[in-house]
Design an enzyme around this catalytic site. Structure first.
Site, short mmCIF file in Angstrom:
data_model
loop_
_atom_site.label_atom_id
_atom_site.label_comp_id
_atom_site.label_asym_id
_atom_site.label_seq_id
_atom_site.Cartn_x
_atom_site.Cartn_y
_atom_site.Cartn_z
N HIS A 1 37.79 41.94 37.17
CA HIS A 1 38.57 41.99 38.42
C HIS A 1 38.32 40.79 39.32
O HIS A 1 39.09 40.56 40.27
CB HIS A 1 38.25 43.26 39.21
CG HIS A 1 38.65 44.53 38.55
ND1 HIS A 1 39.93 44.76 38.08
CD2 HIS A 1 37.95 45.65 38.24
CE1 HIS A 1 39.99 45.97 37.53
NE2 HIS A 1 38.79 46.53 37.61
N ASP B 1 39.97 47.40 28.82
CA ASP B 1 39.43 48.25 29.90
C ASP B 1 40.60 49.07 30.47
O ASP B 1 41.74 48.62 30.48
CB ASP B 1 38.82 47.35 30.98
CG ASP B 1 38.12 48.15 32.08
OD1 ASP B 1 36.88 48.23 32.04
OD2 ASP B 1 38.82 48.68 32.97
N HIS C 1 41.38 49.62 33.37
CA HIS C 1 41.94 49.03 34.59
C HIS C 1 42.51 47.64 34.29
O HIS C 1 42.08 46.98 33.35
CB HIS C 1 40.85 48.95 35.67
CG HIS C 1 40.23 50.29 35.94
ND1 HIS C 1 39.07 50.70 35.33
CD2 HIS C 1 40.64 51.31 36.72
CE1 HIS C 1 38.78 51.93 35.73
NE2 HIS C 1 39.72 52.33 36.57
N ASP D 1 36.18 52.59 29.57
CA ASP D 1 36.61 53.64 30.50
C ASP D 1 37.97 54.23 30.15
O ASP D 1 38.50 55.05 30.90
CB ASP D 1 36.55 53.17 31.96
CG ASP D 1 37.11 51.78 32.17
OD1 ASP D 1 37.80 51.28 31.26
OD2 ASP D 1 36.86 51.20 33.24
C1 9RB Z 1 39.68 53.02 47.07
C2 9RB Z 1 40.09 52.08 46.17
C3 9RB Z 1 38.27 51.27 43.08
C4 9RB Z 1 38.96 51.94 42.08
C5 9RB Z 1 38.65 51.72 40.72
C6 9RB Z 1 37.69 50.81 40.35
C7 9RB Z 1 37.43 50.60 38.91
C8 9RB Z 1 36.83 49.57 38.38
C9 9RB Z 1 36.70 49.38 36.95
C10 9RB Z 1 37.01 50.13 41.33
C11 9RB Z 1 37.31 50.36 42.69
C12 9RB Z 1 41.02 51.30 46.82
C13 9RB Z 1 38.66 54.08 46.89
C14 9RB Z 1 41.73 50.13 46.27
O1 9RB Z 1 36.18 50.14 36.18
N1 9RB Z 1 37.24 48.30 36.44
O2 9RB Z 1 37.23 48.01 35.12
N2 9RB Z 1 38.57 51.44 44.45
N3 9RB Z 1 39.68 51.91 44.87
N4 9RB Z 1 41.19 51.75 48.06
N5 9RB Z 1 40.41 52.79 48.23
C15 9RB Z 1 40.30 53.54 49.47
ZN ZN Z 2 37.67 49.70 34.27
#
Ligand code: 9RB
Ligand code: ZN
Length: 378
Positions: free
Chosen positions: A143, A180, A182, A268
Site C-alpha cells: 500500500h 493479497d 487488498h 488474507d
Molecule cells: C478505516 C479504514 C484499513 C483497512 C484495511 C487494511 C488492510 C490492510 C492489508 C488496512 C487499513 C479507513 C477503519 C480507510 O491487509 N493490506 O494488504 N483501514 N480502513 N477508514 N477507516 C475509518
Molecule cells: Zn491485505
C-alpha cells in the site's frame, strides 16, 4: 533448483501497539484497545511451521540487510523516508501517513531490513545462487506510495526490490503479481506510467483502500496497458481465483515476457481471514503458486521472488504459507493442512456468474500489453 528464504527476528519486533480491529483504539470514545490486527503472531507461527515441518532445512537461508537511503530513494521521496525516521524516533512511536499505519519505536530500521531483505533475495536470484525465493518480512509494503505510508505499510518493499533489480542486476522487464486480498495501490501508483513494470492486482473489490483498484485503472502515458486490476467480488473462492489466474495473470505474463516475476504474497484471501471475505484454502495457494512457478520456468529461468504482505489468521496463515513455500521449493513435508476437511465445503465454492463477468471483463485488457510495439513493428 534451490529456493531462497529471508527471515529475521527483528521483523517480529515491529511494534504496532494496540488497535480495535480496523480502528485506532480510543478508550474515551468506548473503543476498546486490543492487540493490533497487524501483529507478529501469524508470521511468527508461519516461520516456526517452516522450521518444524523440516522445510527450512531444504531452503537456502539468505541474511537480510538494511536497505540504504539511496535504495529507498529510487522509490520514495526524501520527505517520506525522513517522516518514517522521525516517527520511529518518537518514544511512543507514530504513524506512517494515513492514520492506520503504526510506526513503532525503531520501526524505521526494521522497515529498512524488510526492504533490504527483498533486495538481497532478488540479488541471489539474479546471480543464479537460488532459483526463486520467499521473504517472510514485516512490515508489509504494497500500500505504500512514493510519499505516503498506508494500510499498515511503511516502505514499498517490492517496488524497492524491482528498482534495484533494474538498476543493478540487469533485469529490465519486471512483472509484479499481487494476490493479497487488498488492492496493491502503492505498487500500482509507483509504476503507473512505466511500461517496463507490469502490475497485476487480484483483490476483493472495494475492500481497501476505498475506491481503488478498479478495472478502468489501466496505466497512463507510456505505461498505458501495463496496470491490470481484477476487483473480485466478496466470496470469490478457489475456482474464481484459478479462473483469474488462467484467463488474466498467465496470458498477461506470456505477453509481457518478464525477466523477473515478483509476487506480493498476501494470505488474507483465505477463508478465515478477519480483514477480507474471500474463500481460498491452503490448497488454493498451492495451486496458484504452481501456476506462477510454471510461468516463471517458461518465461524467465524460474525467477520468482515473493514478499509477505497481509494475512491475519494466526491459525491458518501458517498452513497457507507452508503450502505456498513447499510448492515454490518443489517439495512437500510431512505436514498437511489440518483444516483441509473443515474447509472442503468452502474449497468446492464454484465460479459464480458475477465473478466470471468481472474476470472476463478484466481479461480484455491483456491484449493491450505490448499492443504499441506490435502495432509499430514493420
Ligand atoms: C478505516 C479504514 C484499513 C483497512 C484495511 C487494511 C488492510 C490492510 C492489508 C488496512 C487499513 C479507513 C477503519 C480507510 O491487509 N493490506 O494488504 N483501514 N480502513 N477508514 N477507516 C475509518
Ligand atoms: Zn491485505
Amino acid at each position: 533448483m534451490t529456493t531462497g528464504y529471508v527471515f529475521h527476528p527483528e521483523y517480529l519486533w515491529h511494534d504496532t501497539g494496540t488497535s480495535a480491529g480496523l480502528l485506532p483504539a480510543n478508550p474515551p470514545a468506548g473503543i476498546q484497545p486490543a492487540v493490533h490486527i497487524e501483529n507478529p503472531e501469524a508470521k511468527r507461527r508461519a516461520h516456526e511451521l517452516i522450521h518444524v515441518s523440516g522445510l527450512l532445512a531444504e531452503l537456502t537461508v539468505i541474511e537480510p540487510r538494511r536497505a540504504t537511503m539511496a535504495e529507498l530513494l529510487r522509490v520514495h521521496t526524501g520527505d517520506h523516508v525522513q517522516h518514517i525516521k522521525t516517527q520511529s524516533d518518537l518514544r511512543g512511536g507514530g504513524d506512517a501517513g494515513d492514520g492506520f499505519s503504526p510506526v513503532g519505536p525503531g520501526s524505521y530500521a526494521i522497515a529498512r531490513l524488510a526492504a533490504g531483505g527483498l533486495i538481497e533475495l532478488v540479488t541471489a536470484v539474479a546471480r543464479g545462487e537460488v532459483t526463486n525465493g520467499y521473504a517472510l518480512t514485516r512490515p508489509p509494503g504494497h500500500h505504500a506510495t512514493a510519499d505516503l505510508g498506508m494500510g499498515f505499510c511503511l516502505f514499498n518493499n517490492i517496488a524497492v526490490a524491482a528498482r534495484h533489480a533494474q538498476a543493478e542486476l540487469g533485469l529490465t522487464r519486471i512483472a509484479i503479481v499481487d494476490w493479497d486480498a487488498h488492492h496493491g495501490n502503492g505498487t500500482q501508483s509507483i509504476f503507473y506510467t512505466d511500461p517496463n513494470v507490469l502490475t497485476i492486482s487480484l483483490h476483493q473489490a472495494g475492500c481497501f483502500p476505498p475506491d481503488s483498484g478498479w478495472i478502468r485503472e489501466n496505466g497512463a502515458g507510456d505505461g498505458t496497458g501495463y496496470t491490470i486490476n481484477v476487483p473480485l467480488p466478496p466470496g470469490t473462492g478457489h475456482a474464481g481465483y484459478l479462473h483469474a489466474m488462467t484467463e488474466i495473470v498467465l496470458p498477461a505474463l506470456e505477453r509481457f515476457a518478464p525477466d523477473l516475476i515478483l509476487l506480493a504474497n498476501g494470505f488474507d484471501a483465505n477463508v478465515f481471514d478477519p480483514m477480507a471475505r474471500q474463500m481460498l484454502t491452503a490448497d488454493s495457494y498451492r495451486a496458484m503458486t504452481r501456476m506462477l512457478t510454471d510461468a516463471a520456468d517458461r518465461l524467465c529461468h524460474g525467477r520468482l521472488v515473493a514478499a509477505h504482505e497481509g494475512g491475519y489468521s494466526p491459525f491458518y496463515v501458517p498452513y497457507c504459507t507452508l503450502a505456498f513455500l513447499e510448492e515454490l521449493a518443489g517439495t512437500t513435508t510431512r505436514v498437511t493442512d489440518p483444516l483441509a476437511a473443515v474447509v472442503a465445503e468452502y474449497a468446492a465454492e464454484p465460479l459464480r456468474p458475477h465473478q466470471k463477468a468481472v474476470i472476463d471483463e478484466a481479461a480484455q485488457l491483456v491484449s493491450r500489453i505490448g499492443a504499441h510495439e506490435i502495432a509499430a513493428a514493420p
